[in-house]
Every structure is written in C-alpha cells, then in structure tokens.
Design an enzyme around this catalytic site. Sequence first.
Site, mmCIF file in Angstrom:
data_model
loop_
_atom_site.group_PDB
_atom_site.id
_atom_site.type_symbol
_atom_site.label_atom_id
_atom_site.label_comp_id
_atom_site.label_asym_id
_atom_site.label_seq_id
_atom_site.Cartn_x
_atom_site.Cartn_y
_atom_site.Cartn_z
ATOM 1 N N LYS A 28 -16.583 -24.780 -17.550
ATOM 2 C CA LYS A 28 -15.648 -24.072 -18.429
ATOM 3 C C LYS A 28 -15.660 -24.642 -19.846
ATOM 4 O O LYS A 28 -15.550 -23.888 -20.814
ATOM 5 C CB LYS A 28 -14.242 -24.113 -17.851
ATOM 6 C CG LYS A 28 -13.570 -25.467 -17.871
ATOM 7 C CD LYS A 28 -12.152 -25.410 -17.379
ATOM 8 C CE LYS A 28 -11.525 -26.783 -17.351
ATOM 9 N NZ LYS A 28 -11.449 -27.428 -18.666
ATOM 10 N N THR A 29 -15.800 -25.970 -19.991
ATOM 11 C CA THR A 29 -15.810 -26.561 -21.329
ATOM 12 C C THR A 29 -17.015 -26.067 -22.121
ATOM 13 O O THR A 29 -16.922 -25.797 -23.320
ATOM 14 C CB THR A 29 -15.816 -28.100 -21.247
ATOM 15 O OG1 THR A 29 -14.700 -28.532 -20.466
ATOM 16 C CG2 THR A 29 -15.719 -28.714 -22.629
ATOM 17 N N ASP A 216 -7.610 -23.573 -23.208
ATOM 18 C CA ASP A 216 -8.219 -24.265 -22.074
ATOM 19 C C ASP A 216 -7.139 -24.599 -21.038
ATOM 20 O O ASP A 216 -5.966 -24.745 -21.375
ATOM 21 C CB ASP A 216 -8.878 -25.549 -22.579
ATOM 22 C CG ASP A 216 -9.699 -26.251 -21.513
ATOM 23 O OD1 ASP A 216 -10.088 -25.588 -20.533
ATOM 24 O OD2 ASP A 216 -9.957 -27.462 -21.662
ATOM 25 N N GLU A 217 -7.535 -24.724 -19.767
ATOM 26 C CA GLU A 217 -6.617 -25.079 -18.670
ATOM 27 C C GLU A 217 -5.399 -24.151 -18.667
ATOM 28 O O GLU A 217 -4.250 -24.595 -18.525
ATOM 29 C CB GLU A 217 -6.172 -26.548 -18.794
ATOM 30 C CG GLU A 217 -7.301 -27.558 -18.785
ATOM 31 C CD GLU A 217 -7.948 -27.751 -17.417
ATOM 32 O OE1 GLU A 217 -7.616 -26.995 -16.494
ATOM 33 O OE2 GLU A 217 -8.799 -28.651 -17.289
ATOM 34 N N GLN A 247 -6.522 -24.197 -9.173
ATOM 35 C CA GLN A 247 -6.291 -25.561 -9.638
ATOM 36 C C GLN A 247 -4.956 -25.693 -10.370
ATOM 37 O O GLN A 247 -4.768 -26.611 -11.163
ATOM 38 C CB GLN A 247 -7.439 -26.017 -10.544
ATOM 39 C CG GLN A 247 -8.773 -26.114 -9.807
ATOM 40 C CD GLN A 247 -9.853 -26.765 -10.655
ATOM 41 O OE1 GLN A 247 -9.857 -27.965 -10.889
ATOM 42 N NE2 GLN A 247 -10.776 -25.940 -11.128
ATOM 43 N N ARG A 607 -13.623 -32.756 -6.259
ATOM 44 C CA ARG A 607 -14.032 -33.868 -7.144
ATOM 45 C C ARG A 607 -15.319 -34.500 -6.619
ATOM 46 O O ARG A 607 -16.027 -35.173 -7.364
ATOM 47 C CB ARG A 607 -12.956 -34.966 -7.195
ATOM 48 C CG ARG A 607 -11.588 -34.560 -7.726
ATOM 49 C CD ARG A 607 -11.619 -33.801 -9.014
ATOM 50 N NE ARG A 607 -11.584 -32.369 -8.767
ATOM 51 C CZ ARG A 607 -11.920 -31.441 -9.655
ATOM 52 N NH1 ARG A 607 -12.359 -31.797 -10.829
ATOM 53 N NH2 ARG A 607 -11.857 -30.156 -9.362
#
Length: 647
Positions: A28-29, A216-217, A247, A607
């Site tokens: 995503k970044t 973002d997020e 998330q 993770r």
Amino acid sequence: MLLNKQQIQAINTIQGPCLVLAGAGSGKTSVIVNKIIELISKYGYNTSEIFAVTFTNKAAQEMKLRICQVLKKTRHIENNLHIYTFHALGMKIISQSLPLLGYKKNYTLFDSLDQIRLIKSIVDHNIQYDHNFLKKIISYISFQKNKIITPEEAKRRAVSQEEKIFSIYYQKYNQFLKKYNVFDFDDLIYIAVSLLKKYNYIQRKWQNDIKYLLVDEYQDTNFSQYQLIQLLTGDLSNFTVVGDDDQSIYAWRGANIDNILLLKTDYPNLKVIKMEHNYRSSKRILRVANILISNNVHVFQKKLFSNLEYGVKIKVLKLKNEYQEAKTIVNEILLHKLQHGMNYYDYAILYRTNQQAKVFEQHLFYKQIPYFIHGNNSFFNRSEIKNLISYLKFVINQDDNISFLRIINLPPRKIGVHTVNKIIQYANCHKKSYFYTIQDNNFKKILPIRVSHQLDNFITWIKSIITFSKIQPKKILYKIIDDIKYKKWLVKRIINNNQQCIKNVTILLDWISSLFKKYCERYVALDLYEILIKIVNQFSMREINIYSDPNQKYDAIQLLTMHASKGLEFPVVFIVGFEEGIIPSYQQININDISEERRLIYVAITRAKSELTLSFCQQRFLYNKIIDIQPSRFLFELPQNDLIWKI
C-alpha cells in the site's frame, strides 16, 4: 518493485473518490508514493497541491524520502511536499487562524502527563490521586472532542450523574487550555474541524489549496478525522483513501470501521480497488489468515494470495504456565537460530497485553539474550525508573530542561501547572534554562510568596545533591531516593503493583552499582564522578538508540503487542497466550463482539513471512491468582491440516 495491475489501476484513478482496499503485505505504501509521483510527473499537479495524511511521523518521513529519491530534486521537493500526520495537518490549519481562535502564536501542546496534572488541579481533593478515575475523565473529554461535541453540548446531552460531573470538568478543562494558550492533541482535529465548519471562507481556502488528498491507514480513522477529510475535499472529492477493513484494530482509541461503509453511502460514485496480492507471507500462512478472517462479516469481500512457496506447518504449543511458555519459546528460538544461521532480529514474540512481556523479559535478561521491547513497556520506560534517571541527568546537567520538567514537582512540592507554565514562558522570553530562571530574582517577584519559597527549597536541595554527587557519586541515587521519600511516595501513588515498582527501583540501584564496578576496572584513569557521568550518559544513549531511532536495526529478539506489530514483518513469529480471556479478551467476550479480536489475530498472523508458532497455557497468573485457562476459540477456527499440535 514492479507494480501489479491493481496497483497501477489505483495509481491512475485520479478523478473522484477512490477506496483502495489494500490487504496485509500488498504494497500500500508503494501505491501512495507512486501515486504522488505520477500526479506530479504525469498529470501536471504542483507538489504543493497534493496533500497526504497518515498516522505516524515515521510513515510520513518514509513517504517523503521515497518520493525525493525517485524525483531526484530532494531539497525543492521535500520543502514542498505536504505529507502530514492527522495531528500535524490539524495544527497547520489551526496555526493559520490563531487570532480568530483567541490564541497567541506561542501556544504550547499538552501531552498525556500534562493532562493528568491539569485534571488533578480541577477535581475535588479526595480524588486527586485516583489515577484510574482521572484517566476516565480524560477519556471522556477525548471522546467528546473526537465526536466534535462542545462542553456546552456535552452538558446538555449528559444523562447519568457521572456524565453531568464529567461535562463540568470538560468545561473547566477547556477554559484552562484557552486561558493559558494551550492545546491538547485532540484539539488539533477538533478545533480544525470546528473552524472549517464555522467559517466558509477558511474551508474554501483549504479546498482550493488541496487539489488532491491521499489518506493512509484509512481504517484507523475516527469520526472527527473522517469529517476533516470531507471538509478538505469538498464537492470535487478528488481523494484516495488506502486501508484494510480486516486490519481495523483500534476501536478502543476511537477508530471507526464504519468509516469504510460511510464512504460507500456518502460517495455513490466511489471507485473501489482491491489489492489482494501479498508479497510477504507463505501460502500456508495466508490460507490460515484468510480462513480465520472469513468468520467476520464483510461488506467488501477480498482474499489474499501469494506466489511464494506453501511453507512449513504452523506449530501449536500446549504449555503448563507462562514460565514454561517463556522458557520453551526462548529455547525454540535459540535452536532455530543455531540450525538456520539467522539473526536475533528475525524473531518476534507477539502478545495481547504488555503484562505478558514481563516473564519473557525476565527470562531473556537472565539468559543474557538481547531483546528489544517495542512501545513503553521496557524497564527503562517504566515511570518509576524514568523519574530517577531524570534526576540523575539533571544532577549532571542543570541545562536539561526536559529532566527539570519531570522532576520539579515529583514527588509533589506544591509547584503547580500555572507556575511551570510561567517558568517556561519566562525562560523562553529571556533565553535561560528553566533551572536558572527559578533562581532569577526578577522572576521570583512575579510569583506568590508561598510558591517562591517552595522553589527556594527546591533550589537549595538540588544544589546540595549536586555537591554530594561530586563527593560520593556512588551513593547519589540512594540519597535522592531517601531525601524525596521516593519509595513511600510510590506506595501511596501506585495502588496496584507498587511492590513491583519498588522492586524495579532496587534493580536500578543494583545495576548502577555493578556498572560502577565494571567501569572502575575498565576506565582506571577516570574518577568516580566522571564514571557517574558515563553511566548516566549510557542510560540516555540507550533511550536514544533503542527508542528514538526508528531506522537503526539492532540484533535483538523483538517483543511487542499484537497492536504494535501492525505494519511490521518478521521471518519467524511466535504468538503467545492464545487463550480464552486473553484473545479474545474477557471484555469482548462479555459484550458478545469478538470481530475486532479476530482482526487482531489476523494482523498478528500476517506479520509472519515464513514460520509461525502459536502457544497457549493451561494455567496463568491473572487477577492476582493462578487460574485454569482454556485455549482460544480462534485456534479451532484455523484449518487443522495446516497445524501441527505439540502437546
């Protein structure tokens, strides 16, 4: 990294509202960074017309760095890139309208400690030391501000007696902030939104400045942040929000997963792009995560996939208690490291609560294995330890204003928030340190006689321990602790777990004694006071190196909560305490909603890159007693043919 079809589609969608559902490890970044680059280089946007918002300074700096590296105009681009945290953007909006708000330019920000001190000065004397009650008031005020509810409106809405009392505290709290030219962190969004709503010309000005907005997020946004996005983008609604509903794990601090649903309602022409290609984890880990999260209700269906190998089975360890759990997992790491030649930092131990970390920290410390605890739960970040280190830092450097602020009224010396603010303002105006300010006779004249007397007592005592530190540096911390009756104060202040706090103080004293012994052998040319300085600086450097430099990688086993693990990845992950009452927590079981707990496990599982181990105990020390405990229901939602149980 080469961009896939969905990433390219997300980057090239520049008209109207766009929601990018970016699954864990899907890059995503890269989408946000490349979209900003494309808006500038391909679509003709000026750098100053693009605003991006995220939740941490680290994420903002990383985006800036990556954009500058690609565009190769570092100074010009970096100076014009508008990449902020939500709070930094709110501050920018507020700072341009300070006179309108009745604030001066030299405003200050209150952190959580400042808030506690202020609330203490507002509430009745009999509850000043009820820390949990004070935090409850602060949570109430934060909730109201995040819902853009004024004190007056909160008072009208109050139903219960507690709400009525809290609304009065809210009003007094806000009046103090305004009077003394102070904002708290919630104000930075609350006041920014209120400004944009109240003054159309300010709203139009910001909408004209922001030609394109990226967030973002997005799944972590709350009510006020969603309103800020709407007010800044206006009718054109040229924005891209990137997030993952699976998330969303921060409801406890105000995040609202329904903000994703609101987009669909408020923006009928919303473009939804799903990024499902995970570049991080093995196929087996993703299969387990997908099957687990499928038990939650979804508005937007998505399923992560990977082109990596299928991977080894996931281990499930059944252990007697938390001590066996710590010992077994540390031994597993040591054996795996020996067999595979990996580094300590390739291993992460994830837990639900900070309390679970203590047993692991004790065992790792005993075995002299390097470890790093993320967040504020390490020994050096415990308040009872930071207080004493601040005293030591100030004894060797009276220009250390940060340490001065920590110790000036700790334990309480009847030197209140008003006095501290006067010290700060006077010192800034006259370019003096805070300690030398309180010795300035002109400054003392503006204080009440009682306060001036209290400061004189503090000055006299500080000078005496500075002198003592040069004569008997080995005993300086013992003297400080005795003089301020520190242990007695800890017992009075900390109702729960005060014995552990006192034990931690003893550990620090023993540690300093052992360091004196070691340094005397190593640095024979130094006198004892110079060794004291070296020890204190080592503590400071430990804080800087471990807690303040996000780019430095230390070869240490990583210990962190599941919440703190979000956004990180590790080759080998251990998720511990997989038990009913821990995950899902008793609180969520009682309210019959475990969907966020399931999302939290989903985050923890994803993770892991190549190997994953889950552990649960049969007994655990909880609520001051040993209790029998059952394995988490989530273990039985996982595909059993992908697990290998070690019982």
